[in-house]
Write a protein that holds these residues in place. Structure first.
Motif, short mmCIF file in Angstrom:
data_model
loop_
_atom_site.label_atom_id
_atom_site.label_comp_id
_atom_site.label_asym_id
_atom_site.label_seq_id
_atom_site.Cartn_x
_atom_site.Cartn_y
_atom_site.Cartn_z
N ASP A 40 1.88 18.94 -74.40
CA ASP A 40 0.82 18.46 -74.37
C ASP A 40 0.11 18.76 -73.01
OD1 ASP A 40 -0.64 16.69 -76.18
OD2 ASP A 40 0.79 15.35 -75.93
N LEU A 41 0.51 20.22 -72.70
CA LEU A 41 -0.23 20.96 -71.56
C LEU A 41 -1.08 22.07 -72.11
CD1 LEU A 41 2.96 20.79 -69.55
CD2 LEU A 41 0.86 19.46 -68.80
N PRO A 42 -1.86 22.36 -71.25
CA PRO A 42 -2.83 23.32 -71.50
C PRO A 42 -2.34 24.86 -71.70
CG PRO A 42 -3.70 22.07 -69.48
CD PRO A 42 -2.36 21.79 -69.83
N PRO A 43 -3.13 25.44 -72.30
CA PRO A 43 -2.53 26.90 -72.35
C PRO A 43 -2.26 27.66 -71.38
CG PRO A 43 -4.72 26.88 -73.16
CD PRO A 43 -4.63 25.60 -72.71
N LEU A 44 -1.51 28.96 -71.29
CA LEU A 44 -1.04 29.79 -70.42
C LEU A 44 -2.12 30.35 -69.59
CD1 LEU A 44 1.61 30.85 -69.59
CD2 LEU A 44 1.66 32.28 -71.28
N ALA A 45 -3.06 30.63 -70.23
CA ALA A 45 -4.55 31.10 -69.51
C ALA A 45 -4.88 30.45 -68.29
CB ALA A 45 -5.31 31.62 -70.25
N TRP A 46 -4.68 28.92 -68.56
CA TRP A 46 -5.21 27.78 -67.64
C TRP A 46 -4.33 28.10 -66.51
CZ3 TRP A 46 -7.77 22.90 -69.29
CH2 TRP A 46 -8.54 23.10 -70.12
N TYR A 47 -3.00 28.14 -66.57
CA TYR A 47 -1.98 28.23 -65.62
C TYR A 47 -2.34 29.58 -64.72
CZ TYR A 47 2.33 28.36 -62.88
OH TYR A 47 2.99 28.65 -62.02
N ASP A 48 -2.43 30.79 -65.40
CA ASP A 48 -2.64 31.85 -64.34
C ASP A 48 -3.83 31.77 -63.66
OD1 ASP A 48 -0.62 33.30 -65.55
OD2 ASP A 48 -2.05 33.77 -67.33
N ALA A 49 -5.08 31.26 -64.07
CA ALA A 49 -6.27 30.81 -63.44
C ALA A 49 -6.10 29.80 -62.23
CB ALA A 49 -7.47 30.39 -64.10
N LEU A 50 -5.36 28.86 -62.48
CA LEU A 50 -5.05 27.87 -61.53
C LEU A 50 -4.24 28.47 -60.40
CD1 LEU A 50 -4.62 24.61 -63.82
CD2 LEU A 50 -6.67 25.15 -62.22
N LEU A 51 -3.17 29.19 -60.73
CA LEU A 51 -2.43 29.79 -59.83
C LEU A 51 -3.04 30.88 -58.79
CD1 LEU A 51 0.45 30.07 -58.55
CD2 LEU A 51 0.90 31.95 -60.26
N GLU A 52 -3.93 31.50 -59.35
CA GLU A 52 -4.67 32.18 -58.49
C GLU A 52 -5.53 31.48 -57.48
OE1 GLU A 52 -4.81 35.43 -57.75
OE2 GLU A 52 -2.97 35.95 -59.33
N LEU A 53 -6.18 30.47 -57.89
CA LEU A 53 -7.02 29.72 -57.27
C LEU A 53 -6.25 28.97 -56.20
CD1 LEU A 53 -9.59 28.45 -60.01
CD2 LEU A 53 -10.10 30.05 -57.94
N GLU A 54 -5.06 28.47 -56.55
CA GLU A 54 -4.18 27.76 -55.80
C GLU A 54 -3.79 28.57 -54.45
OE1 GLU A 54 -1.57 25.26 -57.46
OE2 GLU A 54 -0.56 24.55 -55.53
N ALA A 109 -6.35 17.53 -58.79
CA ALA A 109 -6.03 17.48 -60.15
C ALA A 109 -5.27 18.95 -60.74
CB ALA A 109 -7.03 16.88 -61.03
N GLY A 110 -6.29 19.81 -60.39
CA GLY A 110 -5.98 21.20 -61.00
C GLY A 110 -4.64 21.74 -60.21
N ARG A 111 -4.34 21.31 -59.02
CA ARG A 111 -3.16 21.55 -58.44
C ARG A 111 -2.00 20.91 -59.16
NH1 ARG A 111 -5.92 22.37 -53.50
NH2 ARG A 111 -6.12 19.93 -53.37
N ALA A 112 -2.11 19.54 -59.38
CA ALA A 112 -1.20 18.68 -60.10
C ALA A 112 -0.90 19.01 -61.44
CB ALA A 112 -1.67 17.18 -60.26
N ILE A 113 -1.87 19.66 -62.27
CA ILE A 113 -1.60 19.89 -63.59
C ILE A 113 -0.93 21.41 -63.49
CG2 ILE A 113 -3.76 21.22 -64.07
CD1 ILE A 113 -2.00 18.94 -66.66
N ARG A 114 -1.19 22.08 -62.37
CA ARG A 114 -0.47 23.26 -62.29
C ARG A 114 1.13 23.30 -62.30
NH1 ARG A 114 2.34 26.83 -59.88
NH2 ARG A 114 2.44 25.57 -57.99
N ARG A 115 1.29 22.36 -61.12
CA ARG A 115 2.73 22.03 -61.32
C ARG A 115 3.45 21.36 -62.14
NH1 ARG A 115 5.88 20.35 -56.41
NH2 ARG A 115 4.30 21.00 -55.05
N ARG A 116 2.64 20.48 -63.01
CA ARG A 116 3.39 20.10 -63.99
C ARG A 116 3.55 21.07 -65.11
NH1 ARG A 116 2.42 15.95 -67.93
NH2 ARG A 116 0.02 16.26 -67.95
N MET A 117 2.49 22.10 -65.29
CA MET A 117 2.95 23.16 -66.37
C MET A 117 3.84 24.00 -65.83
SD MET A 117 -1.06 24.39 -67.15
CE MET A 117 -0.76 25.48 -68.50
#
Lengths: 155, 155
Positions: A40-54, A109-117
């Motif tokens: 129940d996690l978002p798709p890969l593309a979200w991870y990439d974006a969040l990682l760059e932003l982090e 929240a973005g950092r949290a979800i990225r970590r969970r992903m």
DNA sequence: TCAATATGAATGCAATTGCATTTAAACACG
DNA sequence: CGTGTTTAAATGCAATTGCATTCATATTGA
């Protein structure tokens, strides 16, 4: 220039390497997406974006900068940001320097979800890629791909 | 099994190799698609399908066989065949052995367009991949990817 | 034989992508 | 300044993808 080397045909090794490259990418990406979805996690593309932003830190990034990092088209990035913003994983801020532009910043929240992903994504990489290569093979693969990226970049 | 090695985290080399693999695939596929489009040719996915069908010979292939070769979902393959059929690049034939099924066969026009596509596709592979690697590097890349495919297949 | 289940393929619908255009602000320069 | 051009980002619309369901035929087993 006296010739046009980019128009010659590739060797059969190169052809097979490319076709395998595409197939491995597809198999791996499918497997990873499947695991993310199962958790129940978002798709890969979200991870990439969040990682760059982090990585960009509190200063955030301009959309056009993200666009280059992520190899996304402008309109697709715009809508990816829409979705991330709707979930409060990122914030759109007005850009001080440039009235046309924005700055995108990741939220807590973005950092949290990225970590969970990453908890799903990391092991997935290991099981699809890492588990099948010795560390020497992994290093060789990494090096060859690094060469290709530096070659493709300035082209 | 006494442990669960697929759930451990990947080494940083493996992580970087995967992220480069995805990036190279993306850069290369984008460049290739762009050249095909510039030459008014169909997208890459059509090439892959036509190539498989050409290799299969006059006997053709069942859709579910193509599905496995191409790593496409069933519904997407069904619609890809729709598009190919609309252009008369393939034919849907009733399957003798199985009343539920079909046999897909490439047409002369399909072989012709595949050949024309290769005229753009081959040089594109060379310019994006082949031109940046020595033959030794290409062989190493090919080998490592081959290992990964055999590893990913039975999983 | 017939009911239950499984399999091959198509399809309706929502989500995403690609393409072209639009809007607004910045630049460039006469 | 003011007009023309470029750049940042959004948006309308068509094409494609993903998901779930549907339909038809096969297969299985009582």
């Amino acid at each position: 220039m006296t010739s046009n080397p980019t128009s010659t045909s590739p060797s059969s090794t190169v052809i097979r390497a490319w076709s395998r490259l595409a197939k491995v990418q597809q198999l791996a990406a499918d497997a990873i997406e499947q695991r993310l979805k199962a958790a129940d996690l978002p798709p890969l593309a979200w991870y990439d974006a969040l990682l760059e932003l982090e990585r960009a830190g509190p200063a955030g990034l301009r959309p056009f900068e993200l666009e280059r990092e992520l190899l996304l088209s402008q309109c697709n990035l715009s809508r990816l940001i829409d979705r991330l913003e709707k979930e409060d994983y990122v914030e759109r801020q007005a850009c001080q320097d440039d009235g046309r532009g924005q700055v995108i910043a990741i939220t807590a929240a973005g950092r949290a979800i990225r970590r969970r992903m990453w908890g799903v994504y990391g092991p997935a990489i290991q099981s699809v890629i890492g588990a099948h290569l010795s560390s020497g093979q992994a290093a060789a693969l990494d090096t060859a791909l690094g060469t290709l990226i530096s070659g493709a970049r300035p082209a």
